[in-house]
Design a protein around this motif. Structure first.
Motif, PDB file in Angstrom:
ATOM      1  N   UNK A  20       0.785  -1.423  -0.085  1.00  0.00           N
ATOM      2  CA  UNK A  20       0.124   0.071  -0.060  1.00  0.00           C
ATOM      3  C   UNK A  20       0.886   1.367   0.046  1.00  0.00           C
ATOM      4  N   UNK A  21       2.246   1.051   0.199  1.00  0.00           N
ATOM      5  CA  UNK A  21       3.132   2.175   0.275  1.00  0.00           C
ATOM      6  C   UNK A  21       4.212   2.041  -0.776  1.00  0.00           C
ATOM      7  N   UNK A  22       4.037   1.247  -1.726  1.00  0.00           N
ATOM      8  CA  UNK A  22       5.063   1.051  -2.656  1.00  0.00           C
ATOM      9  C   UNK A  22       4.544   1.211  -4.093  1.00  0.00           C
ATOM     10  N   UNK A  23       5.422   1.926  -4.660  1.00  0.00           N
ATOM     11  CA  UNK A  23       5.083   2.107  -6.120  1.00  0.00           C
ATOM     12  C   UNK A  23       6.235   1.994  -7.349  1.00  0.00           C
ATOM     13  N   UNK A  24       6.131   1.702  -8.268  1.00  0.00           N
ATOM     14  CA  UNK A  24       7.080   1.409  -9.380  1.00  0.00           C
ATOM     15  C   UNK A  24       6.839   2.214 -10.623  1.00  0.00           C
ATOM     16  N   UNK A  25       7.721   2.655 -11.215  1.00  0.00           N
ATOM     17  CA  UNK A  25       7.802   3.482 -12.700  1.00  0.00           C
ATOM     18  C   UNK A  25       8.578   2.870 -13.569  1.00  0.00           C
ATOM     19  N   UNK A  26       8.253   3.142 -14.854  1.00  0.00           N
ATOM     20  CA  UNK A  26       9.180   2.807 -16.017  1.00  0.00           C
ATOM     21  C   UNK A  26       9.705   3.918 -16.722  1.00  0.00           C
ATOM     22  N   UNK A  27      10.990   3.907 -16.880  1.00  0.00           N
ATOM     23  CA  UNK A  27      11.682   5.002 -17.689  1.00  0.00           C
ATOM     24  C   UNK A  27      11.970   4.564 -19.186  1.00  0.00           C
ATOM     25  N   UNK A  28      10.940   4.875 -20.045  1.00  0.00           N
ATOM     26  CA  UNK A  28      11.024   4.305 -21.243  1.00  0.00           C
ATOM     27  C   UNK A  28      11.837   5.057 -22.416  1.00  0.00           C
ATOM     28  N   UNK A  29      12.792   4.232 -22.598  1.00  0.00           N
ATOM     29  CA  UNK A  29      13.738   4.746 -23.775  1.00  0.00           C
ATOM     30  C   UNK A  29      13.131   4.391 -25.017  1.00  0.00           C
ATOM     31  N   UNK A  30      13.570   5.226 -26.156  1.00  0.00           N
ATOM     32  CA  UNK A  30      12.867   4.860 -27.433  1.00  0.00           C
ATOM     33  C   UNK A  30      13.546   5.832 -28.494  1.00  0.00           C
ATOM     34  N   UNK A  31      13.453   5.182 -29.520  1.00  0.00           N
ATOM     35  CA  UNK A  31      13.722   6.097 -30.758  1.00  0.00           C
ATOM     36  C   UNK A  31      12.488   6.641 -31.562  1.00  0.00           C
ATOM     37  N   UNK A  46      11.846   9.045 -34.947  1.00  0.00           N
ATOM     38  CA  UNK A  46      12.425   9.509 -36.121  1.00  0.00           C
ATOM     39  C   UNK A  46      13.840   9.548 -36.022  1.00  0.00           C
ATOM     40  N   UNK A  47      14.427   8.221 -35.501  1.00  0.00           N
ATOM     41  CA  UNK A  47      15.849   8.137 -35.310  1.00  0.00           C
ATOM     42  C   UNK A  47      16.657   8.884 -34.382  1.00  0.00           C
ATOM     43  N   UNK A  48      15.770   9.517 -33.516  1.00  0.00           N
ATOM     44  CA  UNK A  48      16.368  10.300 -32.431  1.00  0.00           C
ATOM     45  C   UNK A  48      16.178   9.557 -31.196  1.00  0.00           C
ATOM     46  N   UNK A  49      17.227   9.433 -30.318  1.00  0.00           N
ATOM     47  CA  UNK A  49      17.048   8.554 -29.010  1.00  0.00           C
ATOM     48  C   UNK A  49      16.592   9.606 -27.992  1.00  0.00           C
ATOM     49  N   UNK A  50      15.722   9.082 -27.159  1.00  0.00           N
ATOM     50  CA  UNK A  50      14.975   9.844 -26.182  1.00  0.00           C
ATOM     51  C   UNK A  50      14.331   9.129 -25.146  1.00  0.00           C
ATOM     52  N   UNK A  51      13.414   9.767 -24.331  1.00  0.00           N
ATOM     53  CA  UNK A  51      12.818   9.222 -23.418  1.00  0.00           C
ATOM     54  C   UNK A  51      11.200   9.544 -23.678  1.00  0.00           C
ATOM     55  N   UNK A  52      10.455   8.702 -23.361  1.00  0.00           N
ATOM     56  CA  UNK A  52       8.838   8.962 -23.634  1.00  0.00           C
ATOM     57  C   UNK A  52       8.456   9.356 -22.313  1.00  0.00           C
ATOM     58  N   UNK A  53       7.660  10.646 -22.280  1.00  0.00           N
ATOM     59  CA  UNK A  53       7.040  10.981 -21.184  1.00  0.00           C
ATOM     60  C   UNK A  53       5.604  11.476 -21.311  1.00  0.00           C
ATOM     61  N   UNK A  54       4.829  11.770 -20.034  1.00  0.00           N
ATOM     62  CA  UNK A  54       3.619  11.934 -20.393  1.00  0.00           C
ATOM     63  C   UNK A  54       3.471  13.044 -19.198  1.00  0.00           C
ATOM     64  N   UNK A  55       2.382  13.863 -19.713  1.00  0.00           N
ATOM     65  CA  UNK A  55       1.603  14.915 -18.836  1.00  0.00           C
ATOM     66  C   UNK A  55       0.319  14.486 -18.271  1.00  0.00           C
ATOM     67  N   UNK A  56       0.242  14.357 -16.888  1.00  0.00           N
ATOM     68  CA  UNK A  56      -0.861  13.946 -16.204  1.00  0.00           C
ATOM     69  C   UNK A  56      -2.000  14.695 -16.441  1.00  0.00           C
ATOM     70  N   UNK A  57      -3.289  14.229 -16.628  1.00  0.00           N
ATOM     71  CA  UNK A  57      -4.534  14.606 -16.872  1.00  0.00           C
ATOM     72  C   UNK A  57      -5.005  15.576 -15.693  1.00  0.00           C
ATOM     73  N   UNK A  58      -5.361  16.933 -15.959  1.00  0.00           N
ATOM     74  CA  UNK A  58      -5.989  17.673 -14.843  1.00  0.00           C
ATOM     75  C   UNK A  58      -6.926  17.179 -14.076  1.00  0.00           C
ATOM     76  N   UNK A  59      -7.694  16.042 -14.546  1.00  0.00           N
ATOM     77  CA  UNK A  59      -8.773  15.606 -13.884  1.00  0.00           C
ATOM     78  C   UNK A  59      -8.102  14.483 -12.540  1.00  0.00           C
ATOM     79  N   UNK A  60      -6.979  14.143 -12.649  1.00  0.00           N
ATOM     80  CA  UNK A  60      -6.128  13.225 -11.636  1.00  0.00           C
ATOM     81  C   UNK A  60      -6.320  13.989 -10.352  1.00  0.00           C
TER      82      UNK A  60
END
Length: 263
Positions: free
Chosen positions: A52-63, A65-79
């Motif tokens: 109940x007090x433990x969480x896990x995340x994924x740091x998603x690497x990806x290409x 358009x052949x550019x290496x980076x990290x896939x991120x998100x912006x959380x919804x305002x309804x959260x």
């Protein structure tokens, strides 16, 4: 704060990937993670975790358009928590999860619609950190492939790029306001770096991503707060800040730098 930053040098471009991810670079990241893991505490047994007090995340690497980076998100305002802020996919352990990694992968599928079988897990990362809600957050790093069909390519050939617009369509509309790609090279771009202190003690660089994120209601304009600090903005900016920013900073310093990729 200025004294704290006297020992924190601005990163050099030589420490970051500038070419697309390849099979060889994934092997180098996996090796760096193993080296880093040997210095860290091991997570407690699954049965003894306070789920109940433990969480896990994924740091998603990806290409993209052949550019290496990290896939991120912006959380919804309804959260209810961390609304309008930048984050990696992740969340609290569910009673049906089988492991911390299972939590991170399940949350990635639920939030971004990315199937597990296109994610190549590269390894755990750490150390874990406490969120302001008191959860112990365990991070993992993975690479998001373009599909389940892995092409027969040589070790130095770019891995196929993902379709970012397709992920935008599959992302949960209830949880995710926007999906964007943060190129790794931008983690060494001085014009994006903002001096910050994690937990008011540890200096690091947060990253201004305002121009990388699609504008729209519920996306731009978040501000830092005492309770919600996954990643928000100051002075009208949208930043990768707080817990997300800290983990990505450590990845850039400890993993990408150690990987020693020939640029």
């Amino acid at each position: 704060m200025s004294r704290a930053f006297t020992q924190l040098a601005r990163p050099s471009n030589s420490a970051f990937f500038s070419k697309p991810f390849t099979l060889n670079t994934l092997r180098a990241v996996r090796s760096a993670l193993l080296e880093n893991l040997s210095k860290l505490e091991r997570p407690p047994g699954w049965a003894s975790l306070d789920k109940k007090q433990t969480a896990a995340i994924l740091i998603p690497f990806c290409n993209v358009r052949e550019v290496p980076g990290i896939l991120l998100q912006v959380r919804s305002r309804s959260m209810r928590s961390h609304s309008g802020e930048v984050s990696c996919p992740g969340g609290r352990v569910d009673e049906l999860d089988l492991s911390l990694l299972d939590t991170a992968l399940r949350e990635t599928t639920e939030e971004l619609g990315i199937p597990r079988d296109v994610i190549e897990v590269l390894g755990p990362f750490g150390p874990p950190e406490k969120s302001l809600r008191g959860d112990t957050v365990w991070p993992f790093i993975g690479f998001v492939h373009e599909s389940t069909d892995r092409p027969n390519i040589n070790d130095d050939e770019p891995l196929p790029s993902i379709d970012l617009s397709a992920i935008e369509r599959t992302a949960s509309k209830d949880e995710v306001a926007a999906v964007f790609h943060l190129p790794l090279a931008e983690l060494a771009n001085p014009s994006r770096l903002v001096s910050s202190l994690f937990r008011d003690q540890r200096p690091y660089w947060s990253v201004d991503v305002t121009d990388l994120v699609p504008t729209g209601e519920g996306v731009i304009g978040s501000t830092h707060s005492e309770e919600d600090e996954i990643g928000a903005g100051r002075d009208g900016r949208l930043e990768v800040w707080g817990l997300t920013g800290w983990f990505i900073f450590l990845v850039s310093q400890q993993i990408l730098g150690q990987a020693k990729i020939q640029l």
